[in-house]
Design a protein around this motif. Structure first.
Motif, mmCIF file in Angstrom:
data_model
loop_
_atom_site.group_PDB
_atom_site.id
_atom_site.type_symbol
_atom_site.label_atom_id
_atom_site.label_comp_id
_atom_site.label_asym_id
_atom_site.label_seq_id
_atom_site.Cartn_x
_atom_site.Cartn_y
_atom_site.Cartn_z
ATOM 1 N N ARG A 91 41.327 37.959 34.790
ATOM 2 C CA ARG A 91 40.661 36.691 35.103
ATOM 3 C C ARG A 91 41.601 35.493 34.953
ATOM 4 N NH1 ARG A 91 36.545 36.083 30.752
ATOM 5 N NH2 ARG A 91 38.256 37.058 29.574
ATOM 6 N N PRO A 93 44.067 32.775 35.708
ATOM 7 C CA PRO A 93 44.572 32.214 36.972
ATOM 8 C C PRO A 93 46.078 31.982 36.988
ATOM 9 C CG PRO A 93 43.498 30.505 35.682
ATOM 10 C CD PRO A 93 43.247 31.805 34.966
ATOM 11 N N THR A 120 49.155 34.378 40.116
ATOM 12 C CA THR A 120 47.777 33.999 40.416
ATOM 13 C C THR A 120 46.861 35.218 40.381
ATOM 14 O OG1 THR A 120 46.355 32.882 42.044
ATOM 15 C CG2 THR A 120 48.082 34.301 42.913
ATOM 16 N N ASN A 121 45.581 34.966 40.129
ATOM 17 C CA ASN A 121 44.565 36.010 40.271
ATOM 18 C C ASN A 121 43.787 35.819 41.573
ATOM 19 O OD1 ASN A 121 43.127 33.724 39.630
ATOM 20 N ND2 ASN A 121 41.754 34.743 38.166
ATOM 21 N N ASP A 122 44.309 34.938 42.426
ATOM 22 C CA ASP A 122 43.678 34.648 43.711
ATOM 23 C C ASP A 122 44.727 34.729 44.819
ATOM 24 O OD1 ASP A 122 42.017 33.818 45.762
ATOM 25 O OD2 ASP A 122 42.024 31.698 45.168
ATOM 26 N N SER A 125 44.870 32.714 48.144
ATOM 27 C CA SER A 125 45.181 31.284 48.202
ATOM 28 C C SER A 125 46.634 31.012 48.569
ATOM 29 C CB SER A 125 44.879 30.627 46.848
ATOM 30 O OG SER A 125 45.793 31.078 45.852
ATOM 31 N N SER A 131 45.882 24.437 44.700
ATOM 32 C CA SER A 131 46.029 24.298 43.257
ATOM 33 C C SER A 131 45.733 22.878 42.790
ATOM 34 C CB SER A 131 47.443 24.682 42.827
ATOM 35 O OG SER A 131 48.358 23.635 43.092
ATOM 36 N N ARG A 136 51.719 28.190 43.023
ATOM 37 C CA ARG A 136 51.293 29.573 42.834
ATOM 38 C C ARG A 136 52.132 30.520 43.684
ATOM 39 N NH1 ARG A 136 44.756 29.118 43.871
ATOM 40 N NH2 ARG A 136 44.272 27.487 42.314
ATOM 41 N N TYR A 138 52.579 35.024 44.600
ATOM 42 C CA TYR A 138 52.099 36.378 44.357
ATOM 43 C C TYR A 138 52.722 36.874 43.056
ATOM 44 C CZ TYR A 138 50.473 36.647 49.239
ATOM 45 O OH TYR A 138 49.834 36.433 50.427
#
Length: 248
Positions: A91, A93, A120-122, A125, A131, A136, A138
């Motif tokens: 979880r 970020p 990132t955990n997204d 994006s 952001s 951010r 990978y």
């Protein structure tokens, strides 16, 4: 005896001075350049472009600061203090790595705790403006960068239409000269396999990576240029192509 002592003291002073200036010179051989206009990050090592990565930057242009900063801290699996999420938690970020950037005015007294390049955990994006100010990447990309980027190297953040090659030259990365390509010329015919300073001039005129070797990238760029000027797209830089290159 006095002259000997003076010479010795000057020698020590000279050594101390060289030790002071060497890190600065070394730092300019290694740098991170982030271009918000296309959301890409370039890493230079030994004055040479190593890799370009997609990134996500601030939701608005003002959120991610622009200028020359420094990489001042590196943290593996940094906790997300705001929501009390531990490092390494899916979880979190901030993802797998944090590379803190020294930006004047942050809450940690420019300690690199507010702005950084991080995972990132997204992953969806990446490539967008998403952001609150950080950059951010990978997780696999930020791990690669974390393992190679040294602390205290310069981090340049800009919004520019220029290529990374041009930006690096402008910033002096790798001790590259600031070149005004319009005033450089050559008279020889260049083709696939050519090497040397004339090829570097050609590459700067075409705004592509400069390595002094006429390879596939240069060949493709020459043919594209020739087509744009209504010339025969044979990839050979002869008199007509040179004239088109250097005409104003």
């Amino acid at each position: 005896m006095l002259l000997r002592k003076t010479a010795f003291a000057l020698g020590i002073l000279g050594m101390s001075f060289s030790l002071l200036v060497m890190p600065t010179e070394a730092a300019q051989n290694e740098a991170i350049i982030i271009n918000k206009s296309n959301n890409q990050l370039a890493f230079y090592e030994n004055g040479t472009l190593q890799k370009v990565f997609p990134v996500a930057t601030g939701r608005t242009r003002s959120l991610t600061p622009e200028g020359k900063f420094s990489l001042v801290n590196k943290v593996k699996n940094r906790p997300w203090y705001k929501e009390n999420i531990p490092g390494g938690d899916p979880r979190n970020p901030l993802g797998a790595r944090w590379l803190g950037i020294k930006v004047p005015g942050d809450w940690g007294h420019t300690s690199g705790n507010l702005y950084g390049v991080h995972g990132t955990n997204d992953p969806a994006s990446i490539g967008t403006y998403a952001s609150s100010g950080c950059i951010r990447m990978y997780n696999k990309d930020v791990i690669w960068l974390y393992d190679r980027a040294d602390k205290n190297i310069p981090v340049y953040i800009t919004s520019s239409s220029s290529s990374f090659t041009t930006l690096a030259q402008n910033y002096g990365v790798g001790k590259a000269k600031k070149v005004v390509a319009e005033y450089e010329t050559f008279n020889e015919t260049l083709r696939y396999g050519s090497k040397g300073e004339s090829v570097k001039i050609l590459q700067r005129k075409l705004d592509i990576s400069v390595d002094g070797s006429f390879g596939k990238q240069t060949l493709s760029a020459v043919k594209k240029f020739q087509k744009s000027k209504g010339l025969i797209a044979d990839g050979v830089v002869g008199p007509k192509t040179r004239k088109a290159l250097f005409s104003h």
